[in-house]
Design a protein around this motif. Sequence first.
Motif, PDB file in Angstrom:
ATOM      1  N   ILE A 131       4.413  20.535  -5.122  1.00  0.00           N
ATOM      2  CA  ILE A 131       3.184  20.013  -4.504  1.00  0.00           C
ATOM      3  C   ILE A 131       3.318  18.513  -4.251  1.00  0.00           C
ATOM      4  O   ILE A 131       2.935  18.001  -3.197  1.00  0.00           O
ATOM      5  CB  ILE A 131       1.974  20.306  -5.412  1.00  0.00           C
ATOM      6  CG1 ILE A 131       1.749  21.810  -5.532  1.00  0.00           C
ATOM      7  CG2 ILE A 131       0.723  19.611  -4.878  1.00  0.00           C
ATOM      8  CD1 ILE A 131       0.656  22.202  -6.495  1.00  0.00           C
ATOM      9  N   LYS A 132       3.880  17.817  -5.225  1.00  0.00           N
ATOM     10  CA  LYS A 132       4.087  16.370  -5.103  1.00  0.00           C
ATOM     11  C   LYS A 132       4.958  16.054  -3.884  1.00  0.00           C
ATOM     12  O   LYS A 132       4.631  15.170  -3.076  1.00  0.00           O
ATOM     13  CB  LYS A 132       4.756  15.859  -6.378  1.00  0.00           C
ATOM     14  CG  LYS A 132       4.900  14.355  -6.472  1.00  0.00           C
ATOM     15  CD  LYS A 132       5.668  13.955  -7.719  1.00  0.00           C
ATOM     16  CE  LYS A 132       4.966  14.394  -8.985  1.00  0.00           C
ATOM     17  NZ  LYS A 132       5.661  13.879 -10.198  1.00  0.00           N
ATOM     18  N   ASP A 160       4.237   9.846  -7.427  1.00  0.00           N
ATOM     19  CA  ASP A 160       5.428  10.101  -8.239  1.00  0.00           C
ATOM     20  C   ASP A 160       5.065  10.262  -9.712  1.00  0.00           C
ATOM     21  O   ASP A 160       5.686  11.054 -10.431  1.00  0.00           O
ATOM     22  CB  ASP A 160       6.429   8.952  -8.073  1.00  0.00           C
ATOM     23  CG  ASP A 160       7.724   9.192  -8.835  1.00  0.00           C
ATOM     24  OD1 ASP A 160       8.500  10.087  -8.413  1.00  0.00           O
ATOM     25  OD2 ASP A 160       7.956   8.504  -9.845  1.00  0.00           O
ATOM     26  N   ASN A 161       4.056   9.526 -10.160  1.00  0.00           N
ATOM     27  CA  ASN A 161       3.648   9.584 -11.565  1.00  0.00           C
ATOM     28  C   ASN A 161       2.477  10.535 -11.808  1.00  0.00           C
ATOM     29  O   ASN A 161       2.002  10.647 -12.945  1.00  0.00           O
ATOM     30  CB  ASN A 161       3.271   8.175 -12.049  1.00  0.00           C
ATOM     31  CG  ASN A 161       4.484   7.265 -12.153  1.00  0.00           C
ATOM     32  OD1 ASN A 161       5.303   7.408 -13.043  1.00  0.00           O
ATOM     33  ND2 ASN A 161       4.599   6.334 -11.212  1.00  0.00           N
ATOM     34  N   LEU A 168       4.200  13.951  -0.299  1.00  0.00           N
ATOM     35  CA  LEU A 168       5.021  12.820   0.107  1.00  0.00           C
ATOM     36  C   LEU A 168       5.686  13.065   1.458  1.00  0.00           C
ATOM     37  O   LEU A 168       5.914  12.132   2.227  1.00  0.00           O
ATOM     38  CB  LEU A 168       6.062  12.537  -0.977  1.00  0.00           C
ATOM     39  CG  LEU A 168       5.442  12.017  -2.290  1.00  0.00           C
ATOM     40  CD1 LEU A 168       6.458  12.027  -3.418  1.00  0.00           C
ATOM     41  CD2 LEU A 168       4.893  10.611  -2.092  1.00  0.00           C
ATOM     42  N   LYS A 169       5.987  14.311   1.769  1.00  0.00           N
ATOM     43  CA  LYS A 169       6.540  14.638   3.092  1.00  0.00           C
ATOM     44  C   LYS A 169       5.502  14.418   4.190  1.00  0.00           C
ATOM     45  O   LYS A 169       5.841  14.009   5.304  1.00  0.00           O
ATOM     46  CB  LYS A 169       7.034  16.085   3.119  1.00  0.00           C
ATOM     47  CG  LYS A 169       8.349  16.304   2.373  1.00  0.00           C
ATOM     48  CD  LYS A 169       8.781  17.763   2.437  1.00  0.00           C
ATOM     49  CE  LYS A 169      10.093  17.972   1.705  1.00  0.00           C
ATOM     50  NZ  LYS A 169      10.519  19.406   1.736  1.00  0.00           N
ATOM     51  N   ILE A 170       4.237  14.702   3.865  1.00  0.00           N
ATOM     52  CA  ILE A 170       3.165  14.467   4.829  1.00  0.00           C
ATOM     53  C   ILE A 170       3.056  12.972   5.139  1.00  0.00           C
ATOM     54  O   ILE A 170       2.894  12.571   6.292  1.00  0.00           O
ATOM     55  CB  ILE A 170       1.821  15.006   4.295  1.00  0.00           C
ATOM     56  CG1 ILE A 170       1.860  16.541   4.241  1.00  0.00           C
ATOM     57  CG2 ILE A 170       0.661  14.527   5.167  1.00  0.00           C
ATOM     58  CD1 ILE A 170       0.663  17.169   3.560  1.00  0.00           C
ATOM     59  N   THR A 222       0.832  -1.203   0.000  1.00  0.00           N
ATOM     60  CA  THR A 222       0.000   0.000   0.000  1.00  0.00           C
ATOM     61  C   THR A 222       0.867   1.254   0.000  1.00  0.00           C
ATOM     62  O   THR A 222       0.618   2.201  -0.760  1.00  0.00           O
ATOM     63  CB  THR A 222      -0.939   0.012   1.218  1.00  0.00           C
ATOM     64  OG1 THR A 222      -1.770  -1.146   1.189  1.00  0.00           O
ATOM     65  CG2 THR A 222      -1.793   1.262   1.229  1.00  0.00           C
ATOM     66  N   LEU A 223       1.883   1.252   0.838  1.00  0.00           N
ATOM     67  CA  LEU A 223       2.789   2.402   0.912  1.00  0.00           C
ATOM     68  C   LEU A 223       3.512   2.607  -0.414  1.00  0.00           C
ATOM     69  O   LEU A 223       3.646   3.740  -0.902  1.00  0.00           O
ATOM     70  CB  LEU A 223       3.792   2.188   2.040  1.00  0.00           C
ATOM     71  CG  LEU A 223       4.609   3.402   2.482  1.00  0.00           C
ATOM     72  CD1 LEU A 223       3.709   4.528   2.959  1.00  0.00           C
ATOM     73  CD2 LEU A 223       5.595   3.007   3.582  1.00  0.00           C
ATOM     74  N   TYR A 224       3.960   1.504  -1.012  1.00  0.00           N
ATOM     75  CA  TYR A 224       4.622   1.595  -2.311  1.00  0.00           C
ATOM     76  C   TYR A 224       3.684   2.179  -3.359  1.00  0.00           C
ATOM     77  O   TYR A 224       4.083   3.054  -4.145  1.00  0.00           O
ATOM     78  CB  TYR A 224       5.102   0.203  -2.759  1.00  0.00           C
ATOM     79  CG  TYR A 224       5.548   0.166  -4.202  1.00  0.00           C
ATOM     80  CD1 TYR A 224       6.799   0.632  -4.579  1.00  0.00           C
ATOM     81  CD2 TYR A 224       4.693  -0.312  -5.196  1.00  0.00           C
ATOM     82  CE1 TYR A 224       7.209   0.608  -5.905  1.00  0.00           C
ATOM     83  CE2 TYR A 224       5.088  -0.336  -6.528  1.00  0.00           C
ATOM     84  CZ  TYR A 224       6.344   0.128  -6.866  1.00  0.00           C
ATOM     85  OH  TYR A 224       6.738   0.119  -8.187  1.00  0.00           O
ATOM     86  N   ARG A 225       2.426   1.743  -3.388  1.00  0.00           N
ATOM     87  CA  ARG A 225       1.468   2.216  -4.400  1.00  0.00           C
ATOM     88  C   ARG A 225       1.154   3.699  -4.215  1.00  0.00           C
ATOM     89  O   ARG A 225       0.950   4.429  -5.192  1.00  0.00           O
ATOM     90  CB  ARG A 225       0.184   1.388  -4.344  1.00  0.00           C
ATOM     91  CG  ARG A 225       0.358  -0.035  -4.846  1.00  0.00           C
ATOM     92  CD  ARG A 225       0.839  -0.064  -6.283  1.00  0.00           C
ATOM     93  NE  ARG A 225       1.177  -1.418  -6.722  1.00  0.00           N
ATOM     94  CZ  ARG A 225       1.792  -1.687  -7.870  1.00  0.00           C
ATOM     95  NH1 ARG A 225       2.133  -0.684  -8.674  1.00  0.00           N
ATOM     96  NH2 ARG A 225       2.060  -2.930  -8.209  1.00  0.00           N
TER      97      ARG A 225
END
Length: 265
Positions: free
Chosen positions: A67-68, A59-60, A72-74, A50-53
């Motif tokens: 913003i991306k 990322d895509n 991801l930092k959150i 799940t984390l990977y997805r």
Amino acid sequence: NKDFFDFEKSLLQRAFNPTTSYEGNIKGAINLYMLFYIKHRTKVAACFRTLYRIYDLLDNAELKEKIKKNYLKIIRAQLTDSELFFIRYNGMTYYGDNFTKYINKYNVIKHLPAFDLLEFKDWWKDLTQIERTGINIVFHNSTRLLRRILLKRDSDIVFRIPGENLKYGFEIKTKSNYEVEITLQIDNSQKNDIMEYVGFEKFSNKRIQALLDCYLKETFLYSNFGKFNKKQDLEFYSNPIITNGNICIINSGVRNTQGQALKIK
């Protein structure tokens, strides 16, 4: 839930039997992790997938890079020390290899306390929690400083911990980005008043040097799963310990033998 990872991390830390070889400890830690993974595969595999997805999706995604990264930092901020511990070991196995590109790209395990890793148990096993936390702070601050220093290309930089009449003097020195030296100067005529260095009081000079050697291996090789610097190009070394009266100087370093810039996550 998160308590599960705290509990299982504690079990692995108690069960691990360290050796005097860091590389041997890496192998032993991965083997011990695999026993954990096999036992709890139905639980942890779904969590890691799940984390990977989530990382793969963002990322895509057609989003501005800033913003991306904020999203991801959150996500990274929600991960506990114990979850980071298992993400790191999972990334060192076949099952987590795909995720390592995102772990490295977005520095997912940036806040992992390195000194809590199984590979360092030979040092932390006899320390109090405060002493362990102090060395973790030293490692974290050193890695953060190295990250900042190595961004300055082709520079010779020396950083020394500020202060006077200190028992422990910490220095980081870089040579044109392809070599890093860490020096710990100990003034035994002084009393240590800095919490971060309390744990070092338990170690001999040789043990401290061995710890610095392993910290450099962890930082430049294993923490990024061998993806940033080629193992065959790295030379880790320790200079002879110098003792002059009350002053002891302990030095360890790493250099890229091809003259290529060292990379750090």
